[in-house]
Design an enzyme around this catalytic site. Structure first.
Site, PDB file in Angstrom:
ATOM      1  N   HIS A 138       0.839  -1.192   0.000  1.00  0.00           N
ATOM      2  CA  HIS A 138       0.000   0.000   0.000  1.00  0.00           C
ATOM      3  C   HIS A 138       0.879   1.250   0.000  1.00  0.00           C
ATOM      4  O   HIS A 138       1.803   1.359   0.805  1.00  0.00           O
ATOM      5  CB  HIS A 138      -0.889   0.045   1.247  1.00  0.00           C
ATOM      6  CG  HIS A 138      -1.648  -1.211   1.507  1.00  0.00           C
ATOM      7  ND1 HIS A 138      -2.057  -1.579   2.776  1.00  0.00           N
ATOM      8  CD2 HIS A 138      -2.078  -2.197   0.680  1.00  0.00           C
ATOM      9  CE1 HIS A 138      -2.714  -2.720   2.711  1.00  0.00           C
ATOM     10  NE2 HIS A 138      -2.730  -3.124   1.456  1.00  0.00           N
ATOM     11  N   TYR A 146       3.419   2.666  13.145  1.00  0.00           N
ATOM     12  CA  TYR A 146       3.560   3.729  12.151  1.00  0.00           C
ATOM     13  C   TYR A 146       3.373   5.095  12.816  1.00  0.00           C
ATOM     14  O   TYR A 146       2.411   5.296  13.560  1.00  0.00           O
ATOM     15  CB  TYR A 146       2.469   3.668  11.082  1.00  0.00           C
ATOM     16  CG  TYR A 146       2.215   2.371  10.389  1.00  0.00           C
ATOM     17  CD1 TYR A 146       2.563   2.219   9.054  1.00  0.00           C
ATOM     18  CD2 TYR A 146       1.564   1.316  11.030  1.00  0.00           C
ATOM     19  CE1 TYR A 146       2.287   1.037   8.378  1.00  0.00           C
ATOM     20  CE2 TYR A 146       1.286   0.129  10.364  1.00  0.00           C
ATOM     21  CZ  TYR A 146       1.651  -0.006   9.035  1.00  0.00           C
ATOM     22  OH  TYR A 146       1.370  -1.165   8.371  1.00  0.00           O
TER      23      TYR A 146
END
Length: 470
Positions: free
Chosen positions: A71, A134
């Site tokens: 992604h 993240y």
């Protein structure tokens, strides 16, 4: 696999531009371990972009072989492993010569990687109970998810050697259906927004960026910078840069009550609105300044000269410069005696020459002309070369002249006599204009700094000759 303790914080470049692998300093003893997962000051010093994260996400994966991706989200990511180990794969999906470039690495809790917008991210867990974290610099939303780009994990053209064969790994049905690289539409760079796009400089910027479909142009009807709410409906996350060509430039009218209000609204309050947007969304702000921020007592003016404006217009431009200076990513373009599309001094003199009029022109103010295509080219150069942020003087180069001298050049290029231009003092010229603003006597700007970046402004007389040629 045990984590290596007491490593020094270090950065390693990868084959994908902008992707950096970090060794983190992890400290441990019989109780466990501790690490500085994200340390802005130290990491920026090592060359990591100061990407201003706003959200922290964690992906927990119960079983080894869990595989996610590939992604490319519309934001930058700083990725690390909280516990466990992963095999990471990253693919450049950005438009450009490195489209399709691949980098792989095995990461444990002692490492992290920075992934810029447009680079696809994927990982496969190598241990049970692995957590993948993240830091991102935009907020997740359903609308943002619609702007993801994807490539198939199993695309053999990528050459990714997954440790656990994908036929044995745990994948989502959605990830299995992503397109092959040959069918992926490359991620375009963030956009540039030009404001004041219908003025003299705006028209030059339209021409300069005519082949770049990543540039948007707004006039005042599209976005009025004096309205504090005007930018609220704009998706600023899609932009990297604002070029502000909107300004109040009526030097004499600025001395009137209404003109003063308009000048401060556009040149100061409007700039403050843009500065807030630039800071909030980590954008580069380009703004246009003027020689009128100085009193004209020096023969030439360097960028660092203290402000000393003589009139309202110059005061508003100086105040606008001060506002822009607090934006971390900014270019202030200081210029003088601008000539472009629309009414300007050169065209006025050419029309008088055509009519056989012998004008009185000021002969005790000195400077250089600046053609708007020169300003536009300088802006492009600074942005493309990623020059150091700050203030740059930008005019055309060559001889410093008086207004009367330039007018004589225009007359000569028009096929008329230079002597038809009568030089007069500023005092004489403005004696019939009691509300005229005071002008700097010397307006020439030093060009050493912009030249040091590799930009060489064309000679004024050459540009004037071309401008006068049909």
């Amino acid at each position: 696999m045990s984590i290596e303790f007491s490593k020094n914080l270090a950065r390693t470049e990868t084959p994908i531009p902008g992707v950096f692998l970090f060794d983190l300093a992890v400290h441990g003893d019989n109780r466990g371990w501790f690490k500085e997962n994200w340390q802005r000051e130290k990491m920026v010093a090592l060359g990591l972009p100061d990407f201003k994260p706003v959200q922290n996400n964690i992906s927990f994966n119960e079983k080894a072989g869990t595989t996610r991706g590939i992604h490319a989200e519309p934001w930058d990511k700083f990725i690390s492993v909280a516990c466990g180990r992963i095999f990471g794969a990253w693919v450049d999906l950005r438009e450009g010569p490195t489209f399709g470039a691949v980098y792989t690495a095995r990461l444990d809790a002692g490492q992290a990687i920075f992934i810029p917008r447009g680079v696809g991210n994927a990982f496969q867990t190598l241990e049970d109970n692995t957590a993948y974290t993240y830091l991102v610099n935009d907020h997740w939303s359903a609308e943002a998810q619609g702007r993801y780009s994807f490539v198939n994990l199993a695309d053999v053209s990528l050459g990714i050697d997954w440790p656990i064969d994908l036929t044995q790994a745990t994948l989502s049905d959605q990830d299995r259906q992503h397109p092959m690289l040959e069918d992926v539409v490359p991620v375009k760079p963030k956009r540039i927004l030009v404001l004041g796009a219908n003025g003299q400089l705006g028209m030059a910027l339209r021409e300069a960026y005519r082949h770049n479909d990543s540039v948007d142009f707004h006039g005042r009807r599209d976005l009025d910078i004096t309205d504090p709410d005007a930018g609220r409906g704009v998706g600023w996350g899609a932009y990297s840069t604002i070029i502000n060509a909107a300004a109040y430039t009526s030097v004499d009218e600025a001395e009137s009550d209404e003109g003063r209000r308009q000048a401060w609204a556009t040149n100061v309050s409007g700039i403050a609105n843009l500065a807030k947007i630039a800071i909030d969304f980590d954008l580069t702000l380009v703004n246009i300044s003027s020689d009128y921020v100085f009193d004209g007592q020096r023969d030439t003016h360097p960028e660092e000269e203290p402000f000393s404006p003589l009139g309202v217009y110059g005061q508003t431009k100086a105040a606008g410069d001060a506002v822009v200076s607090v934006v971390p990513k900014h270019y202030t373009i200081r210029t003088s005696w601008v000539v472009g599309h629309g009414q300007n001094f050169v065209l006025s003199m050419a029309k008088l020459a055509a009519r056989g009029v012998a004008p009185d022109v000021v002969n005790d103010q000195f400077g250089r002309l600046t053609f708007t295509d020169t300003i536009a080219a300088a802006i492009q150069h600074l942005l493309d070369s990623k020059a150091e942020y700050g203030t740059y003087n930008v005019t055309n180069s060559g001889e410093i002249q008086s207004w009367a001298g330039i007018a004589a050049d225009v007359f000569q290029l028009s096929g008329n006599l230079r002597d038809n231009v009568r030089g007069v003092s500023s005092k004489t010229y403005f004696s019939k204009q009691p509300n005229a603003a005071r002008r700097p006597k010397y307006s020439a700007l030093k060009l050493d700094k912009i030249i040091s970046t590799g930009f060489f402004p064309a000679l004024t007389k050459e540009k004037l000759r071309k401008y006068m040629t049909p």
